[in-house]
Design a protein around this motif. Structure first.
Motif, mmCIF file in Angstrom:
data_model
loop_
_atom_site.group_PDB
_atom_site.id
_atom_site.type_symbol
_atom_site.label_atom_id
_atom_site.label_comp_id
_atom_site.label_asym_id
_atom_site.label_seq_id
_atom_site.Cartn_x
_atom_site.Cartn_y
_atom_site.Cartn_z
ATOM 1 N N SER A 20 0.831 -1.200 0.000
ATOM 2 C CA SER A 20 0.000 0.000 0.000
ATOM 3 C C SER A 20 0.856 1.236 0.000
ATOM 4 C CB SER A 20 -0.924 0.007 1.221
ATOM 5 O OG SER A 20 -0.193 0.042 2.413
ATOM 6 N N LEU A 30 -5.383 -3.162 2.141
ATOM 7 C CA LEU A 30 -6.444 -4.118 1.881
ATOM 8 C C LEU A 30 -6.106 -5.444 2.536
ATOM 9 C CD1 LEU A 30 -7.090 -3.563 -1.941
ATOM 10 C CD2 LEU A 30 -8.562 -2.818 -0.064
ATOM 11 N N ASN A 55 -11.310 -3.175 3.691
ATOM 12 C CA ASN A 55 -10.600 -1.912 3.518
ATOM 13 C C ASN A 55 -10.026 -1.522 4.874
ATOM 14 O OD1 ASN A 55 -9.644 0.642 3.015
ATOM 15 N ND2 ASN A 55 -11.643 1.554 2.576
ATOM 16 N N LEU A 63 -12.323 0.097 -6.089
ATOM 17 C CA LEU A 63 -11.526 -1.087 -6.377
ATOM 18 C C LEU A 63 -12.016 -1.784 -7.636
ATOM 19 C CD1 LEU A 63 -11.431 -2.535 -2.753
ATOM 20 C CD2 LEU A 63 -9.623 -1.238 -3.889
ATOM 21 N N VAL A 137 -7.179 -7.774 -6.560
ATOM 22 C CA VAL A 137 -8.010 -6.621 -6.242
ATOM 23 C C VAL A 137 -7.099 -5.413 -6.142
ATOM 24 C CG1 VAL A 137 -9.652 -5.601 -4.634
ATOM 25 C CG2 VAL A 137 -9.627 -8.076 -4.993
ATOM 26 N N THR A 138 -7.346 -4.407 -6.986
ATOM 27 C CA THR A 138 -6.507 -3.217 -7.033
ATOM 28 C C THR A 138 -7.376 -1.973 -6.978
ATOM 29 O OG1 THR A 138 -6.552 -3.018 -9.443
ATOM 30 C CG2 THR A 138 -4.856 -4.440 -8.507
ATOM 31 N N THR A 139 -6.729 -0.869 -6.633
ATOM 32 C CA THR A 139 -7.432 0.403 -6.699
ATOM 33 C C THR A 139 -7.673 0.777 -8.152
ATOM 34 O OG1 THR A 139 -5.303 1.506 -6.570
ATOM 35 C CG2 THR A 139 -6.558 1.322 -4.537
ATOM 36 N N SER A 140 -8.772 1.425 -8.405
ATOM 37 C CA SER A 140 -9.099 1.906 -9.745
ATOM 38 C C SER A 140 -8.474 3.272 -9.932
ATOM 39 C CB SER A 140 -10.620 2.004 -9.923
ATOM 40 O OG SER A 140 -10.938 2.485 -11.202
ATOM 41 N N ALA A 157 -2.989 -2.870 -3.616
ATOM 42 C CA ALA A 157 -3.329 -4.106 -4.327
ATOM 43 C C ALA A 157 -3.122 -5.295 -3.426
ATOM 44 C CB ALA A 157 -2.465 -4.242 -5.580
#
Length: 322
Positions: A20, A30, A55, A63, A137-140, A157
């Motif tokens: 992160s 995450l 979160n 995400l 799973v990643t941040t958009s 991520a």
């Protein structure tokens, strides 16, 4: 945006660990459990896996969940993600959530938990094979690529590995073998065939590689045994590992990771070293011989003896004669 995401995946998700970063003082992170999903599924069947996504940050984030193929990487077991590959079997995966879908952004509030229900449906005529992927799973990221000074993550991520075997058999055949089993080069001073001449004062470390020459992944375990005249002198278990199809892994000893034999001063002579690995329906064994000699101890005694003789001769010459 596609290039930015691809670069992001390759550089930060290589080890499939949670990482992160944040702009400013807002902590982000995450949690995704379980971290590994294994399944043996027959063609024409389906399976669901429930993930718990959390979160850990103090602000909401957007995400995206993706299923990304990977291939076996180095001999430490780290895979290599292939975000640009789009095999046909990616269509077998979907999310059964009412709101969240694969490859579509969704919001997750601060300290909020969310269940992701990953479904895998194998078509009836699918050929037997292994499928290796990561639920990532990643941040958009923003469309314009700008890094805003707010709660928008610029690098959060987490991933969970998927090891899927597609086969009508619940225990498909595996074929595992051992390669390059030997003491490490600094720990022996001479080799003849499978005989390794070593000093018995210092620990002797070994290296070996397990190779899966079959088309299905398997779990391996095993041990290394040191015998003299068929009597065990030392036994060390190996750390269990997942061995993917057509890949190799460096074997590690429990608990430190080193495969090592620490001889005593009384351990002198020939010792048989056997390395065994096994899986559900496969096994392999490799043997070498150690010849333990107190080389440094003998060298030290010889040097001390030479010094003693030299000092004695000098002392006699210096004595006055009658």
């Amino acid at each position: 945006m596609k290039k930015a995401i691809t670069s992001f995946l390759l550089s930060t998700i290589y080890y499939l660990l949670s990482t992160s970063f944040a702009y400013g003082q807002t902590p982000l992170g995450l949690s995704l459990t379980p971290s590994l999903f294994e399944a043996n599924i027959a063609p024409g069947r389906s399976v669901n896996q429930v993930y718990q996504l959390t979160n850990l940050g103090q602000g909401p984030i957007t995400l995206v969940a993706r299923v990304i193929p990977f291939v076996p990487g180095d001999e430490s077991g780290r895979p290599t993600l292939k975000p640009n590959q789009q095999p046909e079997w990616l269509k077998y995966f979907s999310l059964k959530n009412s709101r969240e879908q694969l490859n579509e952004p969704f919001a997750l509030g601060a300290n909020e938990n969310r269940q992701l229900i990953l479904s895998l449906e194998i078509p009836y005529k699918t050929a037997s094979t292994d499928l290796y992927a990561t639920l990532l799973v990643t941040t958009s990221l923003p469309e314009d690529g700008n890094q805003k000074q707010n709660n928008t993550a610029i690098g959060v991520a987490i991933g969970s590995n998927l090891l899927i075997t597609v086969s009508p058999s619940s225990h498909p055949p595996a074929l595992v073998k051992i390669e390059d089993f030997a003491p490490k080069a600094p720990d022996y001073f001479f080799r003849y065939s499978d005989y390794y001449f070593v000093d018995n004062i210092f620990p002797i470390r070994f290296s070996a590689t397990a190779v899966n020459v079959g088309k299905y992944f398997t779990k391996t375990s095993g041990r290394i045994t040191i015998n003299q005249k068929e009597k065990p002198v030392s036994i060390q278990n190996l750390i269990p590992l997942n061995l993917l199809a057509y890949s190799s892994r460096r074997l590690e000893g429990s608990p430190s990771g080193e495969i090592v034999f620490k001889p005593r001063l009384t351990n002198i002579g020939s010792y048989q070293v056997g390395l065994d690995i096994r899986s559900e329906n496969s096994s392999s064994r490799s043997e070498i011989t150690l010849v333990l000699i107190p080389v440094r101890l003998l060298a030290g005694l010889i040097i001390c003896l030479i010094l003693l003789i030299t000092i004695t001769k000098i002392s006699r010459k210096s004595l006055p004669r009658d």
